[in-house]
Design an enzyme around this catalytic site. Structure first.
Site, PDB file in Angstrom:
ATOM      1  CG  HIS A  10      -1.964   1.204   1.347  1.00  0.00           C
ATOM      2  ND1 HIS A  10      -3.221   1.122   1.846  1.00  0.00           N
ATOM      3  CD2 HIS A  10      -1.502   2.541   0.985  1.00  0.00           C
ATOM      4  CE1 HIS A  10      -3.570   2.210   1.833  1.00  0.00           C
ATOM      5  NE2 HIS A  10      -2.724   3.107   1.544  1.00  0.00           N
ATOM      6  CG  HIS A  12      -0.932   7.030  -1.152  1.00  0.00           C
ATOM      7  ND1 HIS A  12      -2.204   7.007  -1.758  1.00  0.00           N
ATOM      8  CD2 HIS A  12      -1.053   6.550   0.105  1.00  0.00           C
ATOM      9  CE1 HIS A  12      -3.275   6.428  -0.897  1.00  0.00           C
ATOM     10  NE2 HIS A  12      -2.473   6.085   0.274  1.00  0.00           N
ATOM     11  CE  LYS A  93      -7.654   1.782   0.128  1.00  0.00           C
ATOM     12  NZ  LYS A  93      -6.544   2.645   0.144  1.00  0.00           N
ATOM     13  CG  HIS A 130      -9.693   4.228   3.773  1.00  0.00           C
ATOM     14  ND1 HIS A 130      -8.560   5.212   3.834  1.00  0.00           N
ATOM     15  CD2 HIS A 130     -10.215   4.714   4.793  1.00  0.00           C
ATOM     16  CE1 HIS A 130      -8.266   5.996   5.004  1.00  0.00           C
ATOM     17  NE2 HIS A 130      -9.536   5.725   5.549  1.00  0.00           N
ATOM     18  CG  HIS A 170      -4.454   2.226   6.286  1.00  0.00           C
ATOM     19  ND1 HIS A 170      -6.111   2.135   6.778  1.00  0.00           N
ATOM     20  CD2 HIS A 170      -4.506   2.985   4.989  1.00  0.00           C
ATOM     21  CE1 HIS A 170      -6.523   2.721   5.675  1.00  0.00           C
ATOM     22  NE2 HIS A 170      -5.687   3.228   4.870  1.00  0.00           N
ATOM     23  CG  ASP A 240      -1.639   4.917   4.039  1.00  0.00           C
ATOM     24  OD1 ASP A 240      -1.826   5.434   2.941  1.00  0.00           O
ATOM     25  OD2 ASP A 240      -2.472   5.253   4.954  1.00  0.00           O
TER      26      ASP A 240
HETATM   27  C1  NCD Z   1      -3.483   8.982   1.963  1.00  0.00           C
HETATM   28  C2  NCD Z   1      -3.175  10.312   0.826  1.00  0.00           C
HETATM   29  O1  NCD Z   1      -2.526  10.958   1.369  1.00  0.00           O
HETATM   30  O2  NCD Z   1      -3.395   9.729  -0.393  1.00  0.00           O
HETATM   31  N1  NCD Z   1      -3.799   9.790   3.231  1.00  0.00           N
HETATM   32  C3  NCD Z   1      -3.498   9.034   4.554  1.00  0.00           C
HETATM   33  O3  NCD Z   1      -3.621   9.765   5.541  1.00  0.00           O
HETATM   34  N2  NCD Z   1      -3.230   7.830   4.528  1.00  0.00           N
HETATM   35  C4  NCD Z   1      -4.823   8.519   1.743  1.00  0.00           C
HETATM   36  C5  NCD Z   1      -5.386   7.242   2.236  1.00  0.00           C
HETATM   37  O4  NCD Z   1      -4.444   6.128   2.162  1.00  0.00           O
HETATM   38  O5  NCD Z   1      -6.212   7.194   3.212  1.00  0.00           O
HETATM   39 ZN    ZN Z   2      -3.251   5.025   1.648  1.00  0.00          ZN
END
Ligand code: NCD
Ligand code: ZN
Length: 333
Positions: A10, A12, A93, A130, A170, A240
Site C-alpha cells: 500500500h 501512494h 481499492k 479503507h 492500515h 501507506d
Molecule cells: C492518503 C493520501 O494522502 O493519499 N492519506 C493518508 O492519510 N493515509 C490517503 C489514504 O490512504 O487514506
Molecule cells: Zn493510503
C-alpha cells in the site's frame, strides 16, 4: 542484516514532479515491489489510465515491480477488470466518500457493488478497503471510532463473498485486529510503519503525524505490535507512505498522510528492535503479503546496518516521518 527487498502492499506514489521524486526515494527505502494506490487526481478508473500510470512509474527506471490498483467506482465492470488483470492490476481499492485524500469520488453505498465483488471473487482480484465510515455526529461517529464502526461492513462482505480476498488496509485498532483474526483465510490486514509507533498524543497538534486513519490509543498500538510479534501470517506491510508538500501539511487545514518511503526499511528495523522481535521483520515485510496475494517470492535483497542516522528534515519539500530523530539502523546504499 540481509533481507529480501521489501514488498509494500500500500503506497501512494502520486503523479508528475512529485512522482519523479517519490519513486526513486521509494526504491532507496528498500522497496522492490509495491501495490500503488489509485487515488490520483483524477483517480485511476480506466485501462488508458492504467497504461499511462504504469508508463509514468516505469519511466523512473528504478526496477520496482509496480502492481497497480483501480479506484472503486461505477465505471468499473467485470470486463474492465479482466482486461486490467491482464496488464498487472491486482486489486480494486475502496475509499468511502470523503474520509481521506482524493476520496471525493469515493463510495457511499458498498452494497451497490455486489456484482463487481462477485466478478472479483471469481477472477482473484483483491478488494482493498479503507476501513473507515464517514464521521456523523448524530451517530456519535468521529475519527476515533470510524474504523471500529466499519467492521460490520467487512464482516458482511466476507459472509456474502467468502472467496473474495480482502485486505483491511492500515489497521489501527484492537477491534480491527481481532476482527481480521476471527474472519477466514481470505481476509488479511496491512499495517503501516508509523502506526506501530504512534498514538493519539503524537498527532494531536503535530500535523506531520496526522494521517487517516489516525493513530489510536496505546492499547491499540499494543494490539498491532502483538499481532506482528506473534507472526500472524495475514498481517503484513502496507506502508501507506503518503507524501504531501510541507505547505499542505502545515497549513491551517493540514492534509492527512505520513511519508515513510525514503527510509522504510530503516524505520521498520528500528521499530521491530524496540518491539523486541527483529526476527519477525523479514516475514512481515517480505513473505506474508505475497503469500496472501498469491504472488511469487521477491527477488533481490537489501542490507540493513546497525549504524545510526538522523532522519533528514525534508526530501524535495516533503517532511518525512520522524524528521530530525535518530534511527539505530541504516540501509546500505
Ligand atoms: C492518503 C493520501 O494522502 O493519499 N492519506 C493518508 O492519510 N493515509 C490517503 C489514504 O490512504 O487514506
Ligand atoms: Zn493510503
Amino acid at each position: 542484516m540481509r533481507l529480501p527487498l521489501l514488498d509494500d502492499f500500500h503506497v501512494h506514489l502520486r503523479q508528475g514532479e512529485m512522482l519523479r521524486n517519490v519513486v526513486p526515494q521509494t526504491a532507496a527505502g528498500g522497496v522492490g515491489r509495491c501495490v500503488v494506490m489509485p487515488n490520483t487526481d483524477p483517480p485511476v478508473t480506466t485501462m488508458e489510465q492504467v497504461r499511462a500510470y504504469r508508463a509514468e512509474l516505469e519511466a523512473c527506471n528504478t526496477g520496482i515491480d509496480f502492481l497497480l490498483s483501480l479506484y472503486l467506482c461505477p465505471a468499473l465492470t467485470p470486463a474492465l477488470l479482466r482486461a486490467a488483470q491482464a496488464e498487472g492490476v491486482v486489486a480494486v481499492k475502496c475509499y468511502p466518500q470523503g474520509v481521506t485524500t482524493n476520496s471525493k469520488w469515493g463510495v457511499s453505498d458498498l452494497a451497490q457493488y455486489d456484482n463487481l465483488f462477485a466478478a472479483m471473487e471469481e477472477l482473484g482480484v483483491l478488494l482493498l478497503l479503507h476501513g473507515e465510515v464517514p464521521s456523523r455526529a448524530e451517530a456519535d461517529i468521529c475519527i476515533l471510532n470510524a474504523e471500529e464502526r466499519f467492521l460490520p461492513e467487512l464482516e458482511r462482505i466476507h459472509q456474502k463473498f467468502p472467496g473474495l480476498r480482502m485486505v483491511l488496509e492500515h489497521v489501527t485498532t484492537r477491534e480491527a485486529v481481532a476482527c481480521v483474526q476471527a474472519l477466514g483465510n481470505t481476509v488479511g490486514a496491512s499495517i503501516t510503519a508509523h502506526h506501530l509507533e504512534l498514538t493519539v498524543d503524537d498527532w494531536a497538534g503535530h500535523n506531520h503525524n496526522f494521517c487517516k486513519p489516525v493513530a489510536k490509543y496505546p492499547h491499540d498500538r499494543e494490539a498491532l505490535r502483538a499481532v506482528v510479534a506473534a507472526g500472524h501470517p495475514r498481517f503484513f506491510l502496507g506502508s501507506d507512505s503518503a507524501p504531501h508538500p510541507r505547505s499542505a501539511k502545515e497549513g491551517a487545514c493540514g492534509c492527512a498522510g505520513v511519508y515513510t518511503a525514503p527510509l522504510l526499511a530503516a524505520y521498520l528495523a528500528d521499530t521491530f528492535e524496540t518491539m523486541g522481535c527483529l526476527e519477525r521483520l523479514a516475514s512481515f515485510c517480505c513473505e506474508f503479503g505475497h503469500r496472501f496475494y498469491g504472488l511469487p517470492a521477491p527477488t533481490g535483497s537489501l542490507v540493513l546496518e546497525k549504524r545510526e542516522q538522523v532522519v533528514p528534515g525534508a526530501y524535495a519539500g516533503v517532511v518525512p516521518f520522524r524528521a530530525g530523530e535518530t534511527l539505530r539502523w541504516s540501509i546500505r546504499g
